[in-house]
Motif scaffolding. Structure first.
Motif, PDB file in Angstrom:
ATOM      1  N   MET A 196      39.999 -35.020  -7.850  1.00 59.54           N
ATOM      2  CA  MET A 196      39.054 -34.412  -6.727  1.00 59.54           C
ATOM      3  C   MET A 196      37.785 -34.280  -6.476  1.00 59.54           C
ATOM      4  N   ALA A 197      37.935 -34.814  -5.259  1.00 56.93           N
ATOM      5  CA  ALA A 197      36.401 -35.488  -4.609  1.00 56.93           C
ATOM      6  C   ALA A 197      35.225 -34.428  -4.529  1.00 56.93           C
ATOM      7  N   THR A 198      34.193 -34.498  -4.855  1.00 55.28           N
ATOM      8  CA  THR A 198      33.131 -33.965  -5.063  1.00 55.28           C
ATOM      9  C   THR A 198      32.277 -34.691  -4.241  1.00 55.28           C
ATOM     10  N   GLY A 199      31.933 -35.389  -3.743  1.00 51.75           N
ATOM     11  CA  GLY A 199      31.570 -35.957  -3.069  1.00 51.75           C
ATOM     12  C   GLY A 199      29.792 -36.433  -2.828  1.00 51.75           C
ATOM     13  N   THR A 200      28.855 -36.365  -4.330  1.00 51.13           N
ATOM     14  CA  THR A 200      27.596 -36.360  -4.799  1.00 51.13           C
ATOM     15  C   THR A 200      27.243 -37.845  -4.931  1.00 51.13           C
ATOM     16  N   ALA A 201      25.882 -37.461  -4.655  1.00 49.12           N
ATOM     17  CA  ALA A 201      25.367 -39.035  -4.473  1.00 49.12           C
ATOM     18  C   ALA A 201      25.529 -39.937  -5.553  1.00 49.12           C
ATOM     19  N   THR A 202      25.123 -39.403  -6.830  1.00 50.85           N
ATOM     20  CA  THR A 202      25.612 -39.919  -8.635  1.00 50.85           C
ATOM     21  C   THR A 202      27.032 -40.308  -8.799  1.00 50.85           C
ATOM     22  N   ASN A 203      28.112 -40.091  -8.433  1.00 53.06           N
ATOM     23  CA  ASN A 203      29.401 -40.075  -8.127  1.00 53.06           C
ATOM     24  C   ASN A 203      29.707 -41.607  -8.704  1.00 53.06           C
ATOM     25  N   THR A 204      30.122 -41.963 -10.238  1.00 55.21           N
ATOM     26  CA  THR A 204      30.960 -43.314 -10.543  1.00 55.21           C
ATOM     27  C   THR A 204      32.128 -43.550 -10.612  1.00 55.21           C
ATOM     28  N   THR A 205      33.315 -44.109  -9.833  1.00 59.09           N
ATOM     29  CA  THR A 205      34.519 -43.441 -10.955  1.00 59.09           C
ATOM     30  C   THR A 205      35.039 -44.381 -11.180  1.00 59.09           C
ATOM     31  N   SER A 206      35.206 -44.608 -12.542  1.00 62.35           N
ATOM     32  CA  SER A 206      35.869 -45.972 -12.849  1.00 62.35           C
ATOM     33  C   SER A 206      37.640 -46.209 -11.715  1.00 62.35           C
ATOM     34  N   ILE A 207      38.559 -47.112 -11.490  1.00 60.35           N
ATOM     35  CA  ILE A 207      39.287 -47.095 -10.860  1.00 60.35           C
ATOM     36  C   ILE A 207      40.687 -48.164 -12.089  1.00 60.35           C
ATOM     37  N   THR A 208      41.527 -47.812 -12.048  1.00 64.03           N
ATOM     38  CA  THR A 208      42.284 -48.439 -13.622  1.00 64.03           C
ATOM     39  C   THR A 208      43.833 -48.120 -12.146  1.00 64.03           C
ATOM     40  N   PRO A 209      43.954 -49.421 -12.019  1.00 64.09           N
ATOM     41  CA  PRO A 209      45.980 -50.055 -10.989  1.00 64.09           C
ATOM     42  C   PRO A 209      46.628 -48.350 -12.330  1.00 64.09           C
ATOM     43  N   ALA A 210      47.800 -47.909 -11.532  1.00 66.21           N
ATOM     44  CA  ALA A 210      48.959 -47.668 -12.521  1.00 66.21           C
ATOM     45  C   ALA A 210      50.026 -48.640 -13.171  1.00 66.21           C
TER      46      ALA A 210
ATOM     47  N   GLN B 214      34.394 -41.903  -0.494  1.00 64.84           N
ATOM     48  CA  GLN B 214      35.271 -41.585  -1.997  1.00 64.84           C
ATOM     49  C   GLN B 214      35.835 -41.324  -1.240  1.00 64.84           C
ATOM     50  N   TYR B 215      37.076 -40.724  -1.843  1.00 66.06           N
ATOM     51  CA  TYR B 215      38.049 -39.921  -1.549  1.00 66.06           C
ATOM     52  C   TYR B 215      38.943 -40.572  -3.281  1.00 66.06           C
ATOM     53  N   ALA B 216      40.135 -39.652  -4.120  1.00 64.55           N
ATOM     54  CA  ALA B 216      40.712 -39.850  -5.294  1.00 64.55           C
ATOM     55  C   ALA B 216      40.377 -41.325  -5.897  1.00 64.55           C
ATOM     56  N   GLY B 217      38.905 -41.348  -6.309  1.00 61.70           N
ATOM     57  CA  GLY B 217      38.232 -42.223  -6.901  1.00 61.70           C
ATOM     58  C   GLY B 217      37.973 -43.339  -6.181  1.00 61.70           C
ATOM     59  N   ILE B 218      38.051 -43.423  -4.933  1.00 64.46           N
ATOM     60  CA  ILE B 218      37.913 -44.785  -3.857  1.00 64.46           C
ATOM     61  C   ILE B 218      36.842 -45.285  -2.642  1.00 64.46           C
ATOM     62  N   ASP B 219      36.168 -45.769  -3.226  1.00 65.78           N
ATOM     63  CA  ASP B 219      35.371 -46.325  -2.022  1.00 65.78           C
ATOM     64  C   ASP B 219      35.390 -46.757  -1.170  1.00 65.78           C
ATOM     65  N   PHE B 220      35.441 -46.105   0.583  1.00 64.54           N
ATOM     66  CA  PHE B 220      36.288 -46.494   1.879  1.00 64.54           C
ATOM     67  C   PHE B 220      34.970 -46.389   2.733  1.00 64.54           C
ATOM     68  N   PHE B 221      35.090 -47.454   3.243  1.00 62.04           N
ATOM     69  CA  PHE B 221      33.740 -47.211   4.066  1.00 62.04           C
ATOM     70  C   PHE B 221      34.647 -47.842   5.815  1.00 62.04           C
ATOM     71  N   TRP B 222      33.856 -46.713   6.396  1.00 67.45           N
ATOM     72  CA  TRP B 222      33.690 -47.613   8.218  1.00 67.45           C
ATOM     73  C   TRP B 222      32.753 -48.280   8.280  1.00 67.45           C
ATOM     74  N   LYS B 223      33.646 -49.568   9.392  1.00 66.98           N
ATOM     75  CA  LYS B 223      32.347 -50.069   9.415  1.00 66.98           C
ATOM     76  C   LYS B 223      32.832 -51.340  10.649  1.00 66.98           C
TER      77      LYS B 223
ATOM     78  N   LEU C 277      44.978 -37.738   1.811  1.00 67.53           N
ATOM     79  CA  LEU C 277      43.888 -38.820   2.151  1.00 67.53           C
ATOM     80  C   LEU C 277      43.958 -39.219   3.703  1.00 67.53           C
ATOM     81  N   TYR C 278      45.712 -38.595   4.630  1.00 68.36           N
ATOM     82  CA  TYR C 278      45.235 -39.430   6.038  1.00 68.36           C
ATOM     83  C   TYR C 278      44.354 -38.503   7.028  1.00 68.36           C
ATOM     84  N   GLN C 279      44.607 -37.045   5.660  1.00 71.44           N
ATOM     85  CA  GLN C 279      43.141 -35.895   7.013  1.00 71.44           C
ATOM     86  C   GLN C 279      42.004 -36.268   6.995  1.00 71.44           C
ATOM     87  N   VAL C 280      41.545 -37.294   5.967  1.00 77.84           N
ATOM     88  CA  VAL C 280      40.421 -36.917   6.211  1.00 77.84           C
ATOM     89  C   VAL C 280      39.782 -38.869   6.165  1.00 77.84           C
ATOM     90  N   PHE C 281      40.670 -39.649   7.054  1.00 74.84           N
ATOM     91  CA  PHE C 281      40.510 -40.644   7.321  1.00 74.84           C
ATOM     92  C   PHE C 281      40.498 -40.947   8.621  1.00 74.84           C
TER      93      PHE C 281
END
Length: 391
Positions: A1-15, A246-255, A355-359
């Motif tokens: 669940m995405a909380t969006g706080t500035a201090t959140n750091t989530t480790s990403i581990t492949p399934a 950030q969503y689902a523990g993944i960092d996304f960027f519009w650049k 996820l698509y809606q957030v995009f």
């Protein structure tokens, strides 16, 4: 669940057991192969208060000058005929989105992203709250409960958070708006306001501002399921066109990107208007890989007066990302879940995911923000030039 706080750091581990071929990603964007599955959405301005995000191309809105007067009259006539026949004024398209800006005098209600082609037949998905100076956007992901917004396009008063302080500390709470007995020119939902006024006058019907009682208990205020933050990163650096969420523990960027362009006349003037969506992935230190970003989509600005631009999402790349880093997002609960699904079926389910809606929602925030910043800068330059000429 995405909380969006500035201090959140989530480790990403492949399934476990999932192997994904990473797409190469250079600093200036390398697009996936053209043969891969992708979705294209055209962003049209249907009215000053709403935009259509649709996969259907509208030739009349593709032109630089927009539709002619004759075409506009024909469109209004067809819309009225559909309304008189009791059918929606716009053909329903489940693969489309609708971006609405409700107007309520002396209030600043959030923008709304709907899933569907019209706010009258579509389902509200995300409320978008703007911060000051384009620094932050707060996205409240709404539950799938029907009727959470009223015809004005805002949260009704019965869903308002009971405690005012809760709105400041818990951003899952929703702010409701009462129905006034008057309305100003340009406000949305005037017919609804008149109907509520008549209910209060005659006493026949339900007043939407009055909380109903069930088994002696008042109706519980609705809340957002998740909260996501889109933040403008490093506004005073060389890389000003960068937005993070950030969503689902993944960092996304519009650049910002320079490898996509508007090919029509004067399209070169929009070279700084195009952006790309990338996911920044965690890379094992022992591998020492430099390419840790995957391109998931691009936005190409348009020279047409009634078209903001085109959104292009690389669905196959997004699906691979979900399979590796958030496989629970597409898990099936129905019988036969162990059977393998075709890729096209899984992509369809992914396109209807949060996820698509957030995009799409973050893309609309980014597009709006970039446009307002450009206009503000131009106004500033004009004022400076006029001041210098006067001196």
């Amino acid at each position: 669940m995405a909380t969006g706080t500035a201090t959140n750091t989530t480790s990403i581990t492949p399934a476990e057991g999932v192997v994904v071929t990473r797409l190469p990603m250079e600093d200036d964007l390398e697009l996936p192969p053209s043969t891969e599955t992708k979705s294209i959405f055209h962003i049209y301005e249907k009215h000053k208060c709403h935009k259509s995000i649709t996969p259907v191309l509208d030739p009349t809105l593709e032109r630089r000058s927009g539709p002619t007067i004759k075409e506009q009259k024909t469109t209004r006539k067809e819309k009225k005929e559909r309304q008189d026949a009791g059918v929606p004024s716009v053909e329903q398209d489940d693969n489309a989105f609708f971006f609405h800006r409700p107007y309520l005098a002396f209030h600043v209600p959030p923008h709304v992203l709907y899933t569907g082609s019209s706010k009258y037949t579509a389902q509200p998905a995300i409320l978008i709250h703007e911060g000051c100076f384009w620094k932050e956007y707060r996205l409240q992901l709404l539950p799938s409960t029907l009727g959470i917004l009223d015809p004005r396009g805002v949260v009704p008063w019965r869903y308002n958070a009971v405690d005012k302080n809760a709105l400041k500390h818990d951003y899952h709470k929703l702010k409701g708006y009462k129905v006034r007995t008057w309305s100003l020119w340009g406000e949305t939902g005037k017919e609804y306001v008149r109907s509520v006024k008549n209910i209060r006058k005659t006493g026949e019907g339900r007043d939407p501002d009055v909380n109903t009682m069930t088994d002696g208990k008042s109706e519980e205020p609705a809340t957002a399921e998740e909260v996501v933050y889109l933040r403008w990163k490093n506004p005073l650096s060389r890389h000003t066109r960068c937005y993070h969420f950030q969503y689902a523990g993944i960092d996304f960027f519009w650049k910002g990107t320079g490898t996509t362009k508007e090919t029509r006349t004067c399209g070169a003037l929009l070279r700084f208007n195009h952006l790309k969506l990338v996911a920044r992935l965690a890379v094992a230190e022992e591998k020492k890989e430099r390419r840790d970003e995957v391109c998931l989509g691009v936005y190409t600005s348009s020279v047409a007066s009634r078209k903001s631009g085109t959104l292009e999402f690389f669905d196959a790349a997004i699906l691979r990302l979900v399979d590796e880093y958030a496989p629970e997002m597409l898990l099936r609960s129905e019988e036969g879940a162990e059977e393998e699904e075709a890729e096209s079926t899984r992509i369809l389910r992914m396109k209807r995911s949060r996820l698509y809606q957030v995009f799409v929602a973050t893309a609309m925030c980014m597009i709006k923000s970039e446009k307002e910043k450009r206009h503000t800068l131009l106004d500033l330059l004009v004022n400076v030039a006029e001041g210098g000429a006067g001196g």
